[in-house]
Design a protein around this motif. Structure first.
Motif, PDB file in Angstrom:
ATOM      1  N   LYS A 120      46.636  69.130 176.766  1.00 29.16           N
ATOM      2  CA  LYS A 120      45.490  69.041 175.568  1.00 29.16           C
ATOM      3  C   LYS A 120      44.714  70.205 175.953  1.00 29.16           C
ATOM      4  CE  LYS A 120      43.846  65.092 174.674  1.00 29.16           C
ATOM      5  NZ  LYS A 120      43.418  63.715 174.933  1.00 29.16           N
ATOM      6  N   ALA A 169      30.321  71.503 176.385  1.00 28.57           N
ATOM      7  CA  ALA A 169      29.870  70.079 176.776  1.00 28.57           C
ATOM      8  C   ALA A 169      29.381  69.108 175.867  1.00 28.57           C
ATOM      9  CB  ALA A 169      28.594  70.282 177.850  1.00 28.57           C
ATOM     10  N   LEU A 224      32.719  68.311 173.568  1.00 29.01           N
ATOM     11  CA  LEU A 224      33.610  67.384 174.601  1.00 29.01           C
ATOM     12  C   LEU A 224      32.731  65.792 174.440  1.00 29.01           C
ATOM     13  CD1 LEU A 224      35.041  69.276 177.138  1.00 29.01           C
ATOM     14  CD2 LEU A 224      36.202  68.609 175.125  1.00 29.01           C
ATOM     15  N   ALA A 225      31.276  65.897 174.587  1.00 28.58           N
ATOM     16  CA  ALA A 225      30.670  64.568 174.695  1.00 28.58           C
ATOM     17  C   ALA A 225      30.928  63.932 173.238  1.00 28.58           C
ATOM     18  CB  ALA A 225      29.087  64.908 175.026  1.00 28.58           C
ATOM     19  N   GLU A 236      36.669  63.504 174.495  1.00 31.56           N
ATOM     20  CA  GLU A 236      38.021  64.021 175.135  1.00 31.56           C
ATOM     21  C   GLU A 236      37.604  64.795 176.428  1.00 31.56           C
ATOM     22  OE1 GLU A 236      41.238  63.503 173.730  1.00 31.56           O
ATOM     23  OE2 GLU A 236      40.824  63.334 171.560  1.00 31.56           O
ATOM     24  N   THR A 237      38.688  64.687 177.315  1.00 25.50           N
ATOM     25  CA  THR A 237      38.718  65.841 178.344  1.00 25.50           C
ATOM     26  C   THR A 237      39.943  66.553 178.385  1.00 25.50           C
ATOM     27  OG1 THR A 237      37.490  64.220 179.839  1.00 25.50           O
ATOM     28  CG2 THR A 237      38.409  65.801 180.948  1.00 25.50           C
ATOM     29  N   ASP A 256      42.674  69.433 179.501  1.00 27.39           N
ATOM     30  CA  ASP A 256      43.760  69.714 180.731  1.00 27.39           C
ATOM     31  C   ASP A 256      43.111  70.944 180.883  1.00 27.39           C
ATOM     32  OD1 ASP A 256      45.291  67.189 180.824  1.00 27.39           O
ATOM     33  OD2 ASP A 256      46.224  67.989 179.369  1.00 27.39           O
ATOM     34  N   LEU A 303      31.696  73.713 184.113  1.00 28.08           N
ATOM     35  CA  LEU A 303      32.480  72.604 183.352  1.00 28.08           C
ATOM     36  C   LEU A 303      33.125  71.766 184.286  1.00 28.08           C
ATOM     37  CD1 LEU A 303      34.004  74.619 180.147  1.00 28.08           C
ATOM     38  CD2 LEU A 303      31.868  72.985 180.312  1.00 28.08           C
ATOM     39  N   LEU A 359      36.392  72.365 184.842  1.00 26.37           N
ATOM     40  CA  LEU A 359      37.683  72.378 184.383  1.00 26.37           C
ATOM     41  C   LEU A 359      38.376  73.844 184.525  1.00 26.37           C
ATOM     42  CD1 LEU A 359      36.671  70.694 180.791  1.00 26.37           C
ATOM     43  CD2 LEU A 359      38.066  69.799 182.714  1.00 26.37           C
TER      44      LEU A 359
END
Length: 354
Positions: free
Chosen positions: A3, A77, A80-81, A85-86, A88, A119, A121
């Motif tokens: 993802k 941010a 995604l909030a 979703e988070t 990869d 992030l 990530l």
């Protein structure tokens, strides 16, 4: 399958495009949420100023890179909030402010490491540098994603992206050819903005009411770039408004729209075969004048990406995500026939949060 969240902002700097996809870098398993988040007004003004000034403004680039990174971190941010979703992986294209492939230079401002740290990530950045180092133009980078989308469609076909600059991807089976065509929306946007009536030719409001100056059109298309062999690419400011200097708002806008379309028509001579269809994406697909001019000048069917169920506003951000997945899979992101690189290139660099 991963993802992946892709991000990109074009040279109009009207916002940060974001899109989620699921892919292994070869197959597209699905597309997810997509959206756009605006830059802060001060950031956008600084970006447009830096683009206009070019490399003479290098001293301002570090501070601007910080601002661009902060705005991306906030945008990602919030996005995604909202989706829950988070991903990869996040792919950070950065903001192009200068592109001069002849000098081996392409500049996308932003700090991928800082973004990864903020992030928490992994982030892929520096998407164009390896291609330029291999003798490529560093653009366009989207063709490999266009090829994935073209499966099952009648070929030969062209994806035509009309952003600030127009670029095309010709696809016929395993044959993929790509290059920057000419001015897209950039000159028309600048002309409308200079007149003080809007930021762009909204819904073709001004261009549809004017008359094309054919003599000026001929002069514009005599520029040597249009007959230069591909691959080739352009900086956003490669052309100027001198072609419509002194014209009325309506006639100047109409002439610029015709220049954009005629440049595409001239590009057909550089392709292996006449495309059966043209799938138009980018902001230009929303301009009825440009779309009508294309339909008049091209032999193939002219459609929009939306006609094929493709989100034309998200497509470039999706493409960045696809490139990030290809990097992680060790697959090429650009090729000799798309950028002029000496060999297929795996573009990008991985930044893990510290």
């Amino acid at each position: 399958m991963m993802k992946v969240l892709g991000t990109i902002s074009g040279t109009s700097a009207d916002g940060i495009d974001l899109a989620l996809i699921e892919t292994d870098g070869e197959r597209l398993s699905g597309t997810g949420a997509a959206g756009i988040r605006p830059y802060r007004a001060t950031t956008r003004a600084a970006i447009l100023g830096a683009i206009a000034a070019g490399p003479s403004d290098r001293g301002t680039w570090p501070a601007l890179a910080d601002a661009i990174t902060r705005d991306h971190a906030t945008a990602i941010a919030e996005f995604l909030a909202g989706t829950g979703e988070t991903p990869d992986l996040v792919v950070f294209h950065g903001q192009t402010v200068w592109h001069d492939p002849a000098a081996g230079e392409t500049v996308q401002l932003g700090d991928p490491q800082g973004l990864a740290d903020t992030l928490g990530l992994p982030v892929i950045g520096d998407l164009r540098q390896a291609d330029v180092a291999a003798g490529g133009q560093g653009a366009p980078l989207v063709p490999v994603y266009h090829q994935a989308l073209a499966a099952g469609l009648g070929q030969p076909l062209c994806f035509l992206n009309i952003g600030g600059v127009s670029n095309l991807t010709y696809i016929d089976g395993d044959t993929v050819v790509a290059f920057d065509v000419g001015p897209g929306n950039a000159l028309l946007d600048d002309f409308i903005r200079r007149a003080g009536v809007d930021d762009f030719d909204r819904d073709g409001r001004w261009s549809r009411g004017g008359h094309v100056d054919v003599a000026r059109l001929v002069v514009a298309l005599s520029h040597p770039y249009f007959t230069r062999a591909a691959p080739k690419s352009l900086d956003r400011n490669a052309f100027s408004l001198k072609w419509v200097e002194g014209m009325s708002l309506l006639d100047g806008a109409a002439t610029l729209a015709a220049i954009t379309a005629e440049a595409v028509a001239r590009a057909v001579a550089l392709l292996p075969r006449e495309p059966r269809r043209w799938i138009v994406c980018g902001g230009g697909r929303r301009n009825p004048t440009i779309m009508a001019e294309l339909a008049q000048r091209l032999a193939g069917v002219v459609e929009t990406s939306d006609d094929h169920g493709l989100d034309g506003d998200a497509l470039e951000a999706q493409a960045m995500a696809f490139l990030g997945a290809r990097f992680m899979a060790g697959l090429p992101t650009s090729f000799p026939t798309t950028t002029g690189a000496r060999e297929p290139v795996i573009g990008g660099r991985l930044y893990r949060p510290r």
